[in-house]
Design an enzyme around this catalytic site. Structure first.
Site, PDB file in Angstrom:
ATOM      1  N   PRO A   1      53.979  -6.817  44.913  1.00 15.21           N
ATOM      2  CA  PRO A   1      52.962  -5.886  45.396  1.00 15.21           C
ATOM      3  C   PRO A   1      51.517  -6.357  45.186  1.00 15.21           C
ATOM      4  O   PRO A   1      51.187  -6.941  44.157  1.00 15.21           O
ATOM      5  CB  PRO A   1      53.227  -4.612  44.584  1.00 15.21           C
ATOM      6  CG  PRO A   1      54.028  -5.053  43.413  1.00 15.21           C
ATOM      7  CD  PRO A   1      54.828  -6.225  43.874  1.00 15.21           C
ATOM      8  N   ASN A   2      50.741  -6.090  46.205  1.00 12.72           N
ATOM      9  CA  ASN A   2      49.291  -6.338  46.228  1.00 12.72           C
ATOM     10  C   ASN A   2      48.908  -7.810  46.379  1.00 12.72           C
ATOM     11  O   ASN A   2      47.727  -8.125  46.533  1.00 12.72           O
ATOM     12  CB  ASN A   2      48.602  -5.742  44.980  1.00 12.72           C
ATOM     13  CG  ASN A   2      48.832  -4.249  44.884  1.00 12.72           C
ATOM     14  OD1 ASN A   2      48.540  -3.520  45.838  1.00 12.72           O
ATOM     15  ND2 ASN A   2      49.367  -3.781  43.779  1.00 12.72           N
TER      16      ASN A   2
ATOM     17  N   ARG B   1      41.100  -9.191  46.703  1.00 12.69           N
ATOM     18  CA  ARG B   1      41.458  -8.345  45.576  1.00 12.69           C
ATOM     19  C   ARG B   1      40.962  -8.988  44.277  1.00 12.69           C
ATOM     20  O   ARG B   1      41.344 -10.119  43.975  1.00 12.69           O
ATOM     21  CB  ARG B   1      42.983  -8.244  45.537  1.00 12.69           C
ATOM     22  CG  ARG B   1      43.543  -7.683  44.276  1.00 12.69           C
ATOM     23  CD  ARG B   1      45.037  -7.968  44.151  1.00 12.69           C
ATOM     24  NE  ARG B   1      45.547  -7.271  42.990  1.00 12.69           N
ATOM     25  CZ  ARG B   1      46.663  -7.578  42.352  1.00 12.69           C
ATOM     26  NH1 ARG B   1      47.409  -8.568  42.794  1.00 12.69           N
ATOM     27  NH2 ARG B   1      47.034  -6.905  41.298  1.00 12.69           N
TER      28      ARG B   1
ATOM     29  N   TYR C   1      41.725 -13.370  40.719  1.00  9.92           N
ATOM     30  CA  TYR C   1      42.740 -13.981  41.589  1.00  9.92           C
ATOM     31  C   TYR C   1      42.177 -15.003  42.586  1.00  9.92           C
ATOM     32  O   TYR C   1      42.944 -15.603  43.343  1.00  9.92           O
ATOM     33  CB  TYR C   1      43.507 -12.880  42.333  1.00  9.92           C
ATOM     34  CG  TYR C   1      44.233 -11.934  41.401  1.00  9.92           C
ATOM     35  CD1 TYR C   1      45.271 -12.390  40.591  1.00  9.92           C
ATOM     36  CD2 TYR C   1      43.876 -10.583  41.300  1.00  9.92           C
ATOM     37  CE1 TYR C   1      45.939 -11.537  39.719  1.00  9.92           C
ATOM     38  CE2 TYR C   1      44.545  -9.714  40.437  1.00  9.92           C
ATOM     39  CZ  TYR C   1      45.568 -10.204  39.657  1.00  9.92           C
ATOM     40  OH  TYR C   1      46.229  -9.361  38.788  1.00  9.92           O
TER      41      TYR C   1
ATOM     42  N   ASN D   1      56.638 -14.400  42.043  1.00 10.65           N
ATOM     43  CA  ASN D   1      55.565 -13.653  41.395  1.00 10.65           C
ATOM     44  C   ASN D   1      55.820 -12.185  41.724  1.00 10.65           C
ATOM     45  O   ASN D   1      55.476 -11.710  42.804  1.00 10.65           O
ATOM     46  CB  ASN D   1      54.190 -14.094  41.910  1.00 10.65           C
ATOM     47  CG  ASN D   1      53.058 -13.413  41.135  1.00 10.65           C
ATOM     48  OD1 ASN D   1      53.304 -12.472  40.377  1.00 10.65           O
ATOM     49  ND2 ASN D   1      51.832 -13.886  41.330  1.00 10.65           N
TER      50      ASN D   1
ATOM     51  N   ALA E   1      52.975  -6.669  39.656  1.00 13.24           N
ATOM     52  CA  ALA E   1      53.064  -5.553  38.703  1.00 13.24           C
ATOM     53  C   ALA E   1      54.507  -5.200  38.346  1.00 13.24           C
ATOM     54  O   ALA E   1      54.783  -4.732  37.233  1.00 13.24           O
ATOM     55  CB  ALA E   1      52.347  -4.337  39.267  1.00 13.24           C
TER      56      ALA E   1
ATOM     57  N   GLU F   1      59.336 -18.123  37.349  1.00 20.41           N
ATOM     58  CA  GLU F   1      58.386 -17.002  37.382  1.00 20.41           C
ATOM     59  C   GLU F   1      56.966 -17.558  37.350  1.00 20.41           C
ATOM     60  O   GLU F   1      56.673 -18.427  36.522  1.00 20.41           O
ATOM     61  CB  GLU F   1      58.640 -16.114  36.152  1.00 20.41           C
ATOM     62  CG  GLU F   1      57.630 -14.976  35.995  1.00 20.41           C
ATOM     63  CD  GLU F   1      57.847 -14.163  34.712  1.00 20.41           C
ATOM     64  OE1 GLU F   1      58.845 -14.419  33.994  1.00 20.41           O
ATOM     65  OE2 GLU F   1      57.013 -13.282  34.441  1.00 20.41           O
TER      66      GLU F   1
ATOM     67  N   HIS G   1      52.618 -16.588  37.596  1.00 24.69           N
ATOM     68  CA  HIS G   1      51.507 -15.641  37.665  1.00 24.69           C
ATOM     69  C   HIS G   1      50.223 -16.431  37.860  1.00 24.69           C
ATOM     70  O   HIS G   1      50.068 -17.521  37.288  1.00 24.69           O
ATOM     71  CB  HIS G   1      51.417 -14.789  36.397  1.00 24.69           C
ATOM     72  CG  HIS G   1      52.638 -13.961  36.197  1.00 24.69           C
ATOM     73  ND1 HIS G   1      52.886 -12.826  36.923  1.00 24.69           N
ATOM     74  CD2 HIS G   1      53.719 -14.151  35.395  1.00 24.69           C
ATOM     75  CE1 HIS G   1      54.060 -12.331  36.576  1.00 24.69           C
ATOM     76  NE2 HIS G   1      54.597 -13.122  35.646  1.00 24.69           N
TER      77      HIS G   1
ATOM     78  N   ARG H   1      45.435 -10.673  29.031  1.00 24.28           N
ATOM     79  CA  ARG H   1      45.001  -9.425  29.669  1.00 24.28           C
ATOM     80  C   ARG H   1      45.572  -8.219  28.903  1.00 24.28           C
ATOM     81  O   ARG H   1      45.937  -8.339  27.744  1.00 24.28           O
ATOM     82  CB  ARG H   1      45.413  -9.458  31.141  1.00 24.28           C
ATOM     83  CG  ARG H   1      44.779 -10.657  31.884  1.00 24.28           C
ATOM     84  CD  ARG H   1      45.175 -10.712  33.340  1.00 24.28           C
ATOM     85  NE  ARG H   1      44.665  -9.549  34.063  1.00 24.28           N
ATOM     86  CZ  ARG H   1      45.066  -9.224  35.302  1.00 24.28           C
ATOM     87  NH1 ARG H   1      45.967  -9.978  35.927  1.00 24.28           N
ATOM     88  NH2 ARG H   1      44.555  -8.168  35.899  1.00 24.28           N
TER      89      ARG H   1
HETATM   90  C1  DQA Z   1      49.977 -11.128  38.474  1.00 24.28           C
HETATM   91  C2  DQA Z   1      49.730 -10.468  37.110  1.00 24.28           C
HETATM   92  C3  DQA Z   1      50.234  -9.037  37.108  1.00 24.28           C
HETATM   93  O1  DQA Z   1      50.012  -8.435  35.845  1.00 24.28           O
HETATM   94  C4  DQA Z   1      49.514  -8.233  38.163  1.00 24.28           C
HETATM   95  O2  DQA Z   1      50.050  -6.922  38.221  1.00 24.28           O
HETATM   96  C5  DQA Z   1      49.534  -8.875  39.507  1.00 24.28           C
HETATM   97  C6  DQA Z   1      49.375 -10.323  39.603  1.00 24.28           C
HETATM   98  C7  DQA Z   1      49.366 -12.542  38.537  1.00 24.28           C
HETATM   99  O3  DQA Z   1      49.779 -13.293  39.408  1.00 24.28           O
HETATM  100  O4  DQA Z   1      48.466 -12.876  37.752  1.00 24.28           O
HETATM  101  O5  DQA Z   1      49.561  -8.195  40.526  1.00 24.28           O
HETATM  102  O6  DQA Z   1      51.381 -11.258  38.660  1.00 24.28           O
END
Ligand code: DQA
Length: 134
Positions: free
Chosen positions: A6-7, A14, A19, A68, A71, A92, A94, A101
């Site tokens: 998501p997102n 964003r 990011y 990835n 959230a 995995e 990020h 964080r």
């Molecule tokens: C994320 C880190 C997550 O905590 C966050 O909710 C994201 C992006 C990252 O790629 O840094 O949406 O996965």
């Protein structure tokens, strides 16, 4: 297969301080050019069940999955179980260093069943994951 949660469709607009300002498609273009011999696919969804469906679809036949879960990483027992259920190795990733964080981002339901975890290198985290499979 690169799976984004998501997102991550909002990359480039964003929270660019965290990011970055590239869209994922801009980034993917450069990666596709850099690894012409690797068959790369990309799937993004904001919906937990669709991410699980995709993991199940590709998770018994593909060479590798770069995931990835965004959230959902920190909340989804279902995605964690899917990663455990499939046979294709999952790395995995990020973009940000989730450990630097908020506390709730320190928990991952993916990590226990991932082949490895790469985080904090910006979009390069994806590239490092792809390199690991190569
Ligand atoms: C994320 C880190 C997550 O905590 C966050 O909710 C994201 C992006 C990252 O790629 O840094 O949406 O996965």
């Amino acid at each position: 297969m690169i799976i984004n949660g998501p997102n991550l469709n909002l990359l480039g607009k964003r929270e660019t301080n965290i990011y970055g300002s590239l869209t994922f498609m801009e980034f993917l273009d450069t990666v596709v050019k850099k690894y012409p011999d690797v068959e790369l696919e990309h799937f993004q969804s904001n919906i937990e069940g669709e991410l699980i469906d995709k993991l199940q679809d590709v998770g018994f036949s593909y060479d590798g999955i770069v995931l990835n879960a965004a959230a959902y990483t920190h909340t989804s027992v279902g995605i964690g179980d899917a990663v455990k259920a499939i046979t294709t190795p999952v790395v995995e990733v990020h973009i940000s260093n989730t450990f630097s964080r908020e506390e709730f981002r320190h928990q991952s339901y993916i990590s226990p069943n991932a082949k490895g975890v790469i985080l904090g290198f910006g979009l390069q985290s994806y590239e490092l994951a792809i390199e690991s499979f190569i």
